[in-house]
Scaffold this motif. Structure first.
Motif, mmCIF file in Angstrom:
data_model
loop_
_atom_site.group_PDB
_atom_site.id
_atom_site.type_symbol
_atom_site.label_atom_id
_atom_site.label_comp_id
_atom_site.label_asym_id
_atom_site.label_seq_id
_atom_site.Cartn_x
_atom_site.Cartn_y
_atom_site.Cartn_z
ATOM 1 N N GLY A 8 79.574 54.500 32.267
ATOM 2 C CA GLY A 8 78.276 53.813 32.398
ATOM 3 C C GLY A 8 78.294 52.514 31.616
ATOM 4 O O GLY A 8 77.508 52.330 30.679
ATOM 5 N N THR A 10 78.137 49.337 33.128
ATOM 6 C CA THR A 10 77.757 48.190 33.964
ATOM 7 C C THR A 10 76.545 47.425 33.437
ATOM 8 O O THR A 10 76.317 46.288 33.845
ATOM 9 C CB THR A 10 77.475 48.637 35.415
ATOM 10 N N SER A 11 75.736 48.076 32.588
ATOM 11 C CA SER A 11 74.593 47.335 32.037
ATOM 12 C C SER A 11 74.166 47.938 30.710
ATOM 13 O O SER A 11 74.714 48.946 30.249
ATOM 14 C CB SER A 11 73.414 47.321 33.028
ATOM 15 N N ILE A 13 73.277 49.399 27.220
ATOM 16 C CA ILE A 13 74.008 49.864 26.037
ATOM 17 C C ILE A 13 75.510 49.973 26.315
ATOM 18 O O ILE A 13 76.342 49.539 25.516
ATOM 19 C CB ILE A 13 73.440 51.244 25.582
ATOM 20 N N ARG A 33 78.766 52.884 38.902
ATOM 21 C CA ARG A 33 78.823 52.832 40.374
ATOM 22 C C ARG A 33 78.920 51.406 40.888
ATOM 23 O O ARG A 33 79.479 51.163 41.939
ATOM 24 C CB ARG A 33 77.564 53.488 40.967
ATOM 25 N N ARG A 34 78.397 50.432 40.134
ATOM 26 C CA ARG A 34 78.337 49.050 40.642
ATOM 27 C C ARG A 34 79.653 48.321 40.359
ATOM 28 O O ARG A 34 79.849 47.749 39.288
ATOM 29 C CB ARG A 34 77.136 48.331 40.011
ATOM 30 N N ASP A 55 80.596 57.880 40.672
ATOM 31 C CA ASP A 55 79.231 58.376 40.467
ATOM 32 C C ASP A 55 79.334 59.714 39.736
ATOM 33 O O ASP A 55 79.954 60.662 40.254
ATOM 34 C CB ASP A 55 78.593 58.551 41.869
ATOM 35 N N ILE A 56 78.734 59.815 38.565
ATOM 36 C CA ILE A 56 78.897 61.035 37.759
ATOM 37 C C ILE A 56 78.185 62.253 38.360
ATOM 38 O O ILE A 56 78.385 63.366 37.904
ATOM 39 C CB ILE A 56 78.454 60.841 36.288
ATOM 40 N N ASN A 81 77.752 57.561 28.392
ATOM 41 C CA ASN A 81 76.524 56.794 28.215
ATOM 42 C C ASN A 81 75.617 56.823 29.450
ATOM 43 O O ASN A 81 74.400 56.680 29.340
ATOM 44 C CB ASN A 81 76.923 55.336 27.885
ATOM 45 N N SER A 82 76.192 57.049 30.636
ATOM 46 C CA SER A 82 75.414 56.983 31.887
ATOM 47 C C SER A 82 74.142 57.809 31.806
ATOM 48 O O SER A 82 74.173 58.959 31.363
ATOM 49 C CB SER A 82 76.239 57.542 33.060
ATOM 50 N N SER A 130 72.227 60.546 23.622
ATOM 51 C CA SER A 130 71.006 61.317 23.827
ATOM 52 C C SER A 130 69.821 60.360 23.633
ATOM 53 O O SER A 130 69.839 59.235 24.136
ATOM 54 C CB SER A 130 70.990 62.488 22.837
ATOM 55 N N TYR A 144 63.128 63.654 31.794
ATOM 56 C CA TYR A 144 63.962 62.775 30.950
ATOM 57 C C TYR A 144 64.081 63.351 29.541
ATOM 58 O O TYR A 144 65.197 63.520 29.018
ATOM 59 C CB TYR A 144 63.391 61.359 30.896
ATOM 60 N N LYS A 148 67.469 65.007 27.628
ATOM 61 C CA LYS A 148 68.069 64.529 26.377
ATOM 62 C C LYS A 148 68.163 65.667 25.355
ATOM 63 O O LYS A 148 69.069 65.675 24.525
ATOM 64 C CB LYS A 148 67.290 63.327 25.838
ATOM 65 N N GLY A 177 66.387 54.938 19.613
ATOM 66 C CA GLY A 177 64.946 54.759 19.838
ATOM 67 C C GLY A 177 64.832 53.825 21.034
ATOM 68 O O GLY A 177 65.509 54.028 22.039
ATOM 69 N N ILE A 179 65.725 50.559 22.999
ATOM 70 C CA ILE A 179 66.733 49.511 23.079
ATOM 71 C C ILE A 179 66.384 48.684 24.318
ATOM 72 O O ILE A 179 66.120 49.257 25.391
ATOM 73 C CB ILE A 179 68.164 50.115 23.242
ATOM 74 N N THR A 181 66.860 47.252 27.439
ATOM 75 C CA THR A 181 67.814 47.348 28.565
ATOM 76 C C THR A 181 67.002 47.514 29.855
ATOM 77 O O THR A 181 65.795 47.773 29.798
ATOM 78 C CB THR A 181 68.725 48.598 28.433
HETATM 79 N N1 LIG Z 1 67.222 51.866 26.529
HETATM 80 C C1 LIG Z 1 66.671 52.761 25.727
HETATM 81 O O1 LIG Z 1 65.612 52.507 25.081
HETATM 82 C C2 LIG Z 1 67.326 54.111 25.530
HETATM 83 C C3 LIG Z 1 66.795 54.957 24.549
HETATM 84 C C4 LIG Z 1 67.394 56.191 24.351
HETATM 85 C C5 LIG Z 1 68.468 56.572 25.101
HETATM 86 N N2 LIG Z 1 68.955 55.738 26.075
HETATM 87 C C6 LIG Z 1 70.104 56.197 26.873
HETATM 88 O O2 LIG Z 1 71.136 55.248 26.831
HETATM 89 C C7 LIG Z 1 71.944 55.395 27.997
HETATM 90 C C8 LIG Z 1 72.183 54.026 28.607
HETATM 91 O O3 LIG Z 1 70.953 53.520 29.090
HETATM 92 P P1 LIG Z 1 70.558 51.984 29.106
HETATM 93 O O4 LIG Z 1 69.266 51.880 28.402
HETATM 94 O O5 LIG Z 1 71.669 51.148 28.670
HETATM 95 O O6 LIG Z 1 70.216 51.822 30.673
HETATM 96 P P2 LIG Z 1 70.894 50.978 31.854
HETATM 97 O O7 LIG Z 1 71.072 49.565 31.440
HETATM 98 O O8 LIG Z 1 70.074 51.291 33.050
HETATM 99 O O9 LIG Z 1 72.365 51.610 32.004
HETATM 100 C C9 LIG Z 1 72.578 52.852 32.591
HETATM 101 C C10 LIG Z 1 74.058 53.013 32.873
HETATM 102 O O10 LIG Z 1 74.251 54.318 33.440
HETATM 103 C C11 LIG Z 1 75.015 54.192 34.612
HETATM 104 N N3 LIG Z 1 74.666 55.242 35.572
HETATM 105 C C12 LIG Z 1 73.430 55.652 35.950
HETATM 106 N N4 LIG Z 1 73.524 56.593 36.905
HETATM 107 C C13 LIG Z 1 74.849 56.794 37.116
HETATM 108 C C14 LIG Z 1 75.602 57.620 37.993
HETATM 109 N N5 LIG Z 1 74.989 58.464 38.848
HETATM 110 N N6 LIG Z 1 76.953 57.571 37.962
HETATM 111 C C15 LIG Z 1 77.572 56.723 37.100
HETATM 112 N N7 LIG Z 1 76.934 55.916 36.237
HETATM 113 C C16 LIG Z 1 75.582 55.942 36.262
HETATM 114 C C17 LIG Z 1 74.668 52.810 35.170
HETATM 115 O O11 LIG Z 1 75.722 52.356 35.987
HETATM 116 P P3 LIG Z 1 75.615 52.174 37.594
HETATM 117 O O12 LIG Z 1 74.178 51.983 37.942
HETATM 118 O O13 LIG Z 1 76.483 50.993 37.881
HETATM 119 O O14 LIG Z 1 76.190 53.434 38.140
HETATM 120 C C18 LIG Z 1 74.572 51.987 33.879
HETATM 121 O O15 LIG Z 1 75.853 51.539 33.504
HETATM 122 C C19 LIG Z 1 71.216 56.376 28.910
HETATM 123 O O16 LIG Z 1 71.813 57.651 28.810
HETATM 124 C C20 LIG Z 1 69.814 56.397 28.341
HETATM 125 O O17 LIG Z 1 69.142 57.605 28.601
HETATM 126 C C21 LIG Z 1 68.403 54.514 26.307
#
Ligand SMILES: NC(=O)c1ccc[n+]([C@@H]2O[C@H](COP(=O)([O-])OP(=O)(O)OC[C@H]3O[C@@H](n4cnc5c(N)ncnc54)[C@H](OP(=O)(O)O)[C@@H]3O)[C@@H](O)[C@H]2O)c1
Length: 239
Positions: A8, A10-11, A13, A33-34, A55-56, A81-82, A130, A144, A148, A177, A179, A181
């Motif tokens: 994960g 592509t975007s 974290i 996936r992208r 795709d996971i 991370n996905s 998580s 969600y 987690k 907490g 982030i 994104t």
């Molecule tokens: N942002 C926050 O505030 C926050 C807080 C706590 C925890 N988190 C956790 O941090 C992690 C990363 O999230 P983010 O905030 O960085 O969001 P994001 O920018 O939307 O990134 C999500 C990543 O997961 C990948 N992904 C999603 N579905 C997938 C699938 N079916 N197969 C393979 N890859 C998949 C996406 O890649 P593709 O779409 O290219 O497949 C992307 O690289 C997540 O687990 C999220 O729950 C985020």
């Protein structure tokens, strides 16, 4: 030189962590996936970045992951991370189902695949992402937060399994907490969020010490403490 795989990347974290490790000169395998976003990272670091698009939520992801490890030779650190995080205001099953298939089944699938590689190699560090959301239920996003809780509990079980194996295997649970994104874009106004790049700066040196849990940013520790002691009726008011 370390070999690192980020599931994960592509975007958000995952991408910030991948770029930070690539800038340090490590060999980094990136997935998602992208495909065009993965290729973009390879273009930036053609000598040290490899990609595998999968795709996971699909069983074929295990084979794709194993092939990536073969290409890299071995792997020292895998960051699973996905994840997706959609609110479900109209109580739609599809939304919760997708969350569970990605954040629970997909997460376990990739963690187990990495753990199996580590058992064979005799070493490795598994990191799962998580959330502080793992500590409480939330009406707007019940699946969600529950997903987690699964991530944290599963990682805790794998850590026990690692200790029993008597191999050099470590497991870390990162609990962010807010982030900034795409995952939190278009949700309620988020106060006190940090950038994914800042998160990577904080987390990377800490991972060297193989901690059990990293809460980031640190101030969320107090929210976690409150979530543990506040009555459910008070937490419910935030939903
Ligand atoms: N942002 C926050 O505030 C926050 C807080 C706590 C925890 N988190 C956790 O941090 C992690 C990363 O999230 P983010 O905030 O960085 O969001 P994001 O920018 O939307 O990134 C999500 C990543 O997961 C990948 N992904 C999603 N579905 C997938 C699938 N079916 N197969 C393979 N890859 C998949 C996406 O890649 P593709 O779409 O290219 O497949 C992307 O690289 C997540 O687990 C999220 O729950 C985020």
């Amino acid at each position: 030189m370390k070999n690192i795989i980020i599931i994960g990347a592509t975007s958000g974290i995952g991408r910030a962590l991948a770029l930070a490790y690539l800038k340090k000169g490590y060999q980094v395998g990136v997935t998602g996936r992208r495909i065009e976003l993965l290729q973009e990272l390879v273009t930036l670091f053609p000598k040290t970045c490899l990609y595998s698009a999968f795709d996971i939520t699909q069983e074929t992801a295990i084979h794709a992951f194993q092939n990536l490890v073969l290409k890299m030779g071995s792997v020292d650190l895998v960051i699973v991370n996905s994840g997706i995080g959609n609110w479900n205001p109209r109580n739609e099953w599809e939304i919760d189902k997708n969350t569970i298939e990605t954040n629970v089944t997909g997460f376990a699938r990739m963690s187990m695949a990495a753990f199996s590689v580590f058992l064979n190699q005799g070493f490795g560090h598994l990191v799962g992402i998580s959330s502080v959301a793992s500590y409480f239920g939330y009406g707007k996003a019940a699946a969600y937060n529950a997903s987690k809780s699964f991530v944290s509990n599963y990682l805790s079980g794998l850590r026990h399994r690692a200790i029993l194996s008597k191999k050099d295997i470590f497991v870390t649970d990162i609990q962010p907490g807010f982030i900034t994104t795409p995952l939190i874009a278009n949700k309620q106004e988020v106060k006190g969020a940090i950038s994914a790049e800042r998160m990577a700066e904080i987390v990377i040196p800490k991972l060297e010490r193989h901690p059990k849990i990293i809460i980031v940013p640190y101030r969320w520790k107090f929210a976690v403490l409150l979530a543990k002691i506040l009555p459910d009726s008070l937490i419910q008011r935030m939903s």
